[in-house]
Design an enzyme around this catalytic site. Structure first.
Site, PDB file in Angstrom:
ATOM      1  N   SER A 146       0.716  -0.901  -0.109  1.00 22.35           N
ATOM      2  CA  SER A 146      -0.018   0.138  -0.243  1.00 22.35           C
ATOM      3  C   SER A 146       1.253   1.596   0.053  1.00 22.35           C
ATOM      4  O   SER A 146       2.194   1.098   0.464  1.00 22.35           O
ATOM      5  CB  SER A 146      -1.311  -0.103   1.113  1.00 22.35           C
ATOM      6  N   TYR A 159      -1.063  -0.290  10.204  1.00 19.23           N
ATOM      7  CA  TYR A 159      -1.210  -0.713   9.286  1.00 19.23           C
ATOM      8  C   TYR A 159      -0.212  -0.508   8.234  1.00 19.23           C
ATOM      9  O   TYR A 159       0.357  -1.097   7.233  1.00 19.23           O
ATOM     10  CB  TYR A 159      -2.897  -0.209   7.957  1.00 19.23           C
ATOM     11  N   ALA A 161       2.730   0.064   9.188  1.00 19.22           N
ATOM     12  CA  ALA A 161       4.049  -0.903   9.596  1.00 19.22           C
ATOM     13  C   ALA A 161       3.869  -2.258   9.077  1.00 19.22           C
ATOM     14  O   ALA A 161       5.139  -2.167   8.623  1.00 19.22           O
ATOM     15  CB  ALA A 161       3.799  -0.851  10.986  1.00 19.22           C
TER      16      ALA A 161
HETATM   17  P1  NAD Z   1     -11.346  -6.833   0.510  1.00 22.08           P
HETATM   18  O1  NAD Z   1     -11.531  -6.597   2.311  1.00 22.08           O
HETATM   19  O2  NAD Z   1     -12.382  -6.323   0.034  1.00 22.08           O
HETATM   20  O3  NAD Z   1     -10.964  -8.272   0.336  1.00 22.08           O
HETATM   21  C1  NAD Z   1     -10.011  -8.564   0.736  1.00 22.08           C
HETATM   22  C2  NAD Z   1      -9.845  -9.910   1.034  1.00 22.08           C
HETATM   23  O4  NAD Z   1      -9.463 -10.502   2.079  1.00 22.08           O
HETATM   24  C3  NAD Z   1     -11.082 -10.520   1.851  1.00 22.08           C
HETATM   25  O5  NAD Z   1     -12.212 -11.466   0.680  1.00 22.08           O
HETATM   26  C4  NAD Z   1     -11.118 -11.040   2.465  1.00 22.08           C
HETATM   27  O6  NAD Z   1     -12.127 -11.905   3.533  1.00 22.08           O
HETATM   28  C5  NAD Z   1      -9.974 -11.139   3.000  1.00 22.08           C
HETATM   29  N1  NAD Z   1      -8.991 -11.685   3.379  1.00 22.08           N
HETATM   30  C6  NAD Z   1      -9.357 -10.885   5.057  1.00 22.08           C
HETATM   31  N2  NAD Z   1      -8.528 -11.894   6.472  1.00 22.08           N
HETATM   32  C7  NAD Z   1      -7.224 -12.649   5.502  1.00 22.08           C
HETATM   33  C8  NAD Z   1      -7.066 -13.944   6.315  1.00 22.08           C
HETATM   34  N3  NAD Z   1      -7.076 -14.052   7.654  1.00 22.08           N
HETATM   35  N4  NAD Z   1      -7.102 -14.969   5.622  1.00 22.08           N
HETATM   36  C9  NAD Z   1      -7.306 -15.184   4.314  1.00 22.08           C
HETATM   37  N5  NAD Z   1      -8.139 -14.113   3.231  1.00 22.08           N
HETATM   38  C10 NAD Z   1      -8.016 -13.128   4.565  1.00 22.08           C
HETATM   39  O7  NAD Z   1     -10.008  -5.409   0.406  1.00 22.08           O
HETATM   40  P2  NAD Z   1      -9.508  -4.530  -0.941  1.00 22.08           P
HETATM   41  O8  NAD Z   1      -9.013  -2.937  -0.581  1.00 22.08           O
HETATM   42  O9  NAD Z   1      -9.569  -5.645  -1.955  1.00 22.08           O
HETATM   43  O10 NAD Z   1      -7.367  -5.526  -0.281  1.00 22.08           O
HETATM   44  C11 NAD Z   1      -6.617  -5.977  -0.687  1.00 22.08           C
HETATM   45  C12 NAD Z   1      -5.736  -6.037  -0.216  1.00 22.08           C
HETATM   46  O11 NAD Z   1      -4.739  -4.402  -1.230  1.00 22.08           O
HETATM   47  C13 NAD Z   1      -4.852  -5.940   1.120  1.00 22.08           C
HETATM   48  O12 NAD Z   1      -4.427  -6.412   1.731  1.00 22.08           O
HETATM   49  C14 NAD Z   1      -5.144  -4.328   1.334  1.00 22.08           C
HETATM   50  O13 NAD Z   1      -4.890  -4.117   2.350  1.00 22.08           O
HETATM   51  C15 NAD Z   1      -4.919  -3.996  -0.143  1.00 22.08           C
HETATM   52  N6  NAD Z   1      -4.683  -3.026   0.001  1.00 22.08           N
HETATM   53  C16 NAD Z   1      -5.811  -2.006  -0.699  1.00 22.08           C
HETATM   54  C17 NAD Z   1      -6.327  -0.490  -1.050  1.00 22.08           C
HETATM   55  C18 NAD Z   1      -7.273   0.227  -1.559  1.00 22.08           C
HETATM   56  O14 NAD Z   1      -7.825   1.157  -1.428  1.00 22.08           O
HETATM   57  N7  NAD Z   1      -8.625  -1.052  -1.229  1.00 22.08           N
HETATM   58  C19 NAD Z   1      -5.116  -0.012  -0.631  1.00 22.08           C
HETATM   59  C20 NAD Z   1      -3.493  -0.459  -0.788  1.00 22.08           C
HETATM   60  C21 NAD Z   1      -3.602  -1.928  -0.198  1.00 22.08           C
END
Ligand code: NAD
Length: 258
Positions: A146, A159, A161
């Site tokens: 991120s 987050y 970190a």
């Molecule tokens: P989201 O909540 O839509 O999807 C995350 C998925 O991870 C969910 O399906 C959830 O069930 C699964 N998950 C959570 N904990 C889990 C575990 N312990 N074991 C297995 N699966 C697990 O979120 P997103 O926005 O699609 O985020 C995906 C990744 O992208 C994350 O790592 C997030 O930190 C990163 N990210 C997101 C953004 C954003 O703006 N959406 C920005 C930067 C980084």
């Protein structure tokens, strides 16, 4: 899908996408499938019992239950994938949790949980996958970090970190695994319209982001999926240890614009 993305760069590859049933992970899973890969979406939200014979394959994507924070779940899931499909070529680590908590109010338990899922989970799944890839003669890993992992954003002590740790972990993996033909890269997304963001970005946070992102919008999950597909394809065959910002220019921006 654009003409360009219609290329089947990943034909015959076996891919695991953690967090593959929502948001960025789900878009990545669909994109890898469209490029010819067989895709396993490994997610804690998948049903507990998934038939082992492929009967649960939905729209060509096989959901399996995985909790990245549980060592036994990771070992079992990755071994089962390799037993069923014979190999593992691609891993995308997108499973993650996020929450804004001011540094002074962050409880140790909240900090631990964020690290356990986002950082330790990436380590556990990456290590299990890489061990199989070593046996298979190579592979490609993409970890979703991120912009919060490279900038000190308000409320992101835990987050940020965890994501900063993912970046450094990935660089070490890239160095140590290069000799095995395994490439490891990172995507550092800016704000992306996903269920996670819908849950934690209120109006004020959205206004702040739109002020800081030169492209003046949030990204879409498909815009991360295209980058992930590139990084695990042969088009990126000499790219490893790279942190690719997909953030509408956020990290490039100096003095913020009017
Ligand atoms: P989201 O909540 O839509 O999807 C995350 C998925 O991870 C969910 O399906 C959830 O069930 C699964 N998950 C959570 N904990 C889990 C575990 N312990 N074991 C297995 N699966 C697990 O979120 P997103 O926005 O699609 O985020 C995906 C990744 O992208 C994350 O790592 C997030 O930190 C990163 N990210 C997101 C953004 C954003 O703006 N959406 C920005 C930067 C980084």
């Amino acid at each position: 899908m654009s003409m360009l993305s219609a290329a089947r760069r990943l034909a015959g590859k076996i891919a695991v996408v953690t967090g593959g049933l929502s948001g960025i992970g789900a878009a990545v899973a669909e994109r890898l499938l469209a490029e010819g890969a067989y895709v396993v979406a490994a997610d804690v939200s998948a049903p507990d019992r998934v038939p082992q014979n492929g009967a649960a394959v939905l729209d060509g994507i096989e959901p399996v239950r995985l909790d990245v924070a549980e060592e036994a779940s990771v070992a079992e899931c990755m071994a089962a994938v390799v037993a069923r499909h014979g190999r593992l070529d691609i891993l995308i680590n997108s499973a993650g949790i996020g929450r804004d908590i001011p540094f002074l109010d962050t409880l140790a338990a909240e900090f631990d949980r964020m690290i356990a899922v986002n950082l330790r989970g990436t380590f556990l799944v990456g290590q299990a996958a890489a061990r199989h890839m070593v046996e298979g003669g190579g592979g490609a890993i993409v970890n979703i970090a991120s912009v919060a992992g490279v900038r000190g954003s308000r409320g992101r002590a835990a987050y940020g970190a965890s994501k900063g740790g993912v970046i450094t972990l990935s660089q070490v993996m890239a160095v140590e695994l290069a000799g095995y033909g395994i490439r490891v890269n990172v995507i550092a997304p800016g704000p992306i319209e996903t269920p996670l963001v819908a849950a934690i970005h209120g109006e004020a946070i959205r206004r702040d982001w739109l002020r800081q992102v030169p492209m003046r919008r949030y990204g879409m999950p498909e815009e991360i999926a295209g980058v992930a597909a590139f990084l695990c394809s042969d088009d990126a065959s000499f790219v490893t240890g790279h942190v690719l910002a997909a953030d509408g220019g956020f990290q490039a921006c100096g003095i913020s614009m009017p």
